[in-house]
Design an enzyme around this catalytic site. Sequence first.
Site, PDB file in Angstrom:
ATOM      1  N   GLU A  41       0.858  -1.182   0.000  1.00 47.94           N
ATOM      2  CA  GLU A  41       0.000   0.000   0.000  1.00 47.94           C
ATOM      3  C   GLU A  41       0.891   1.228   0.000  1.00 47.94           C
ATOM      4  OE1 GLU A  41      -3.886   1.968   2.183  1.00 47.94           O
ATOM      5  OE2 GLU A  41      -2.813   0.382   3.228  1.00 47.94           O
ATOM      6  N   CYS A 245      -6.679   1.113   2.974  1.00 48.66           N
ATOM      7  CA  CYS A 245      -7.571   2.271   2.999  1.00 48.66           C
ATOM      8  C   CYS A 245      -7.415   3.140   1.763  1.00 48.66           C
ATOM      9  CB  CYS A 245      -7.320   3.081   4.262  1.00 48.66           C
ATOM     10  SG  CYS A 245      -7.799   2.210   5.772  1.00 48.66           S
ATOM     11  N   ASN A 375     -12.393  -2.974   1.540  1.00 49.08           N
ATOM     12  CA  ASN A 375     -11.308  -3.021   2.522  1.00 49.08           C
ATOM     13  C   ASN A 375     -11.792  -2.448   3.843  1.00 49.08           C
ATOM     14  OD1 ASN A 375      -8.278  -2.971   3.373  1.00 49.08           O
ATOM     15  ND2 ASN A 375      -9.019  -0.897   3.768  1.00 49.08           N
ATOM     16  N   GLU A 376     -11.891  -3.289   4.846  1.00 48.90           N
ATOM     17  CA  GLU A 376     -12.232  -2.844   6.197  1.00 48.90           C
ATOM     18  C   GLU A 376     -13.503  -1.987   6.210  1.00 48.90           C
ATOM     19  OE1 GLU A 376      -8.978  -0.919   8.130  1.00 48.90           O
ATOM     20  OE2 GLU A 376      -7.668  -2.668   8.042  1.00 48.90           O
TER      21      GLU A 376
END
Length: 649
Positions: A41, A245, A375-376
Site C-alpha cells: 500500500e 484504505c 477493505n475494512e
Amino acid sequence: MKNRLFTLAFVLGVICPAHSQQRKNISSKAISPDLIGVFFEDINYAADGGLYAELIQNRSFEYSPTDHGGWNSFTAWEYITQGYGYGALSVETTSPVHPNNPHYAVLKVEEVGQEGIGLKNSGFDGIPVKAGEKYNFSVFIAQQDGSSMPMQVKLLNKKGETIGETTFTTTSKDWKKYTATITVTQSQDSASLVLLAKAKGKIAIDMVSLFPQNTFKNRVNGLRADLAQTIADLKPKFMRFPGGCLVHGDGLGNMYRWKNTIGPVEQRVAQKNIWGYHQTAGLGYFEYFQFCEDMGAKPLPVVPAGVSCQNSGGTWRIGGTGQKGIQLNEMPDYVQEVLDLIEWANGPVTSTWGAKRAAAGHPKPFHLEYVGIGNEDKITPEFKERFKMIHDVVKAKHPEITVIGTVGPAPDGEDFELGWKFANKENVPMVDEHYYMKPEWFLANQKRYDTYDRLKSKVYLGEYASWGNSLFNAIAEAAYMTSLERNGDVVRLSSYAPLLAKAGHTQWNPDMIYFNNTTIYRTANYYVQQLFSTNEGDMYHSNVVTPAINKADTALAYSCVRNSKTGDVILKLVNSSKVEKSFNVNLSQFKGIGTKAVVTILTGDATVENSFETPDKVKPVTSNFKAARNFTYTVQPMSLTVINVKGNR
C-alpha cells in the site's frame, strides 16, 4: 498433470502401506500453497519517493494544499535566476499535455544572463545517484514564444558542482517529449536537477522526469532495484495492491480507480493520497501486475466495494463525511469497471481491454485468479447492497475468479460479526480479516482458526502485525504463523502489513522494511516472513513434532509441512521463552527422505531490533544438519528454528 503429481505425493507421503502402522496416529491434510504473500500500500511514502523509481518530486506540478498542508504546484521546485538572468515563472492550466494532467509550468525568459534561467528540483529528500550509472531524463515542452529554445540539464552535488549534464533544443510549438541520457560522474545521496533555458523566449514545461536505467528487471517506468529485490527475496506467493484504505479513499472522488492508472504516464490521473501526500499514479496497475510477474507472485488487486472509507473526511472530527455509496443508478457502470479489469488482466488481445494491455507491452494474459472487493468497510446496508451487485456479476461471468470480501478492521466486534454473517449468507468464497495486536495476543490466540467452519468462507489474513519490530514481536508472529500453516485448509492467504516505510515519512508503525534514499534494513519480522515463505509446503502433518517435556507449554509453537514439488519435509519450531526447550521429532511416516537437512535459526535478545545503524543485529543463520527418523532437537530461547529435511518427490 499437477493434480496427478499431487495425488502421487499424497500417496507416497501419507498412505504408503509399508508405513500404515506408523500412521495410525498421523493426521495429514492439503493446505494452501499460496499461504504467504505480501501486501503493498502507498503508505509511508512506499510508492512515490520509494518503490517507484522516479527521482523527480512533483514532476507534473500537480501538488496542492489538498494533498498536504502548505503544498502547491511548485513544491520541491526552486526558480533559478543565477548569473543576472531574469524572467517570470507561473503555473497554468489553459492548454495541458492532457486533460488528466492539467497543471504545467510556464517559464518566460526576458534576460538570459550568464547561465540561463529555469527550475531546480530537490527530489524526495534529495536525488540519489551513483557514479558511472546512466539516468534517463525526459520532459514535455511546448514553445510558446520564439521558434526554438536551447536547453541545458544538469545534476548538481551538494556543493553546486555539475556531476552530469546534457543539452537539447526545443523544436515544436505543440507539446513534445524530449529525452536524453545523463551519465553521472560522482555518487551522491542528495543531488539536485536543474533545467535551464538558454535564450530569450517563453516555454511551457511539464512531466520533468529522471529515471535510473538500472531499475528492477530493467523495466521502463520501473521500480527501485534494491527495494524491489528486497521484496522479491521474500518469495511471496501473491501480492495484494494498491491498498488498504487507499482503495476506497477519502470520499467518493478519491476512490482508487484502476483505469486512471494505466496508459502513458502523462495521461494518468494524479490525486490526493489518503495518508496525507500525493499519488502520481506512475506506479499503476500495469506496473503492479508486471512486478508480480517479475517476482513470480500472483496478483491480488483490491477494488472499492462501491463505498468510500467510513473515516472519510476524518469522521472523528465534526464535519466528516463518513461512508458514502456510489449512486445506485451508477453502479452498473462501476460493476462493468470491475469486469473490465478482469478482461484487461486475462482477456485475449482481440478483446477491448486485452488489447490495451497488449498495447502497453504485455500481449500475454496476467493470469489473474483473485480480486478483493472492499477493505475494512463498515458493514452497512449501503455496503452490502453494492458489494452484492459486484460479487454476483463477477461470480456469474467469471467463476474462475475468487472474490475476496471484507469483515472489518479488527479480530472481533460488530463489523467482524456482521461481515462474516453476510459473507456466509452470500457464499463469498473468501473474506479478508485484519488485525494489529500486541505480541502477547498472537501467542494467546494460536487456536483461533482451529474451530473455523471448513464448509464456509475461507480466510485471507490480509493485514496483521504485532505492535513492534523487536525480536519478541517477530517470534510471536512466527508462533502464530505455525497456526496458519496448521489451518492452511481454511486460511488460504496471509500477508504482514504494512510492507514499506521511508525514514522521516512514516504514518504507521511497525512496518516490515525500512528505507531511505540509499539504504534498506530488514526487520526481524521480515526474516520471519521470509523463512516461512521460502520454506512452504502444501501438505500439513500433525503428530510429527511434540514438545519433549510439557505438551501444553504455551511458550512453544511448531508445525510440519511437506512440499510435494521437492519432497522436502519442513519443521518450524518456535520458542518464545527465556530458556532452552526441546522437541521430539518423528519422521518415520515419510518416504523418500534421507538425513540431509538444513537448519536456519533466528534468535537473540527479546528486545533487539535492526536499524539503519545496525541493519544485521538480528539475522537468520543457516547450517547443515544431519536428521534421523527419530530425534530430539533443542531450540534456543527466543527463537524460530526451521529444519528443512531434503527429500524427493
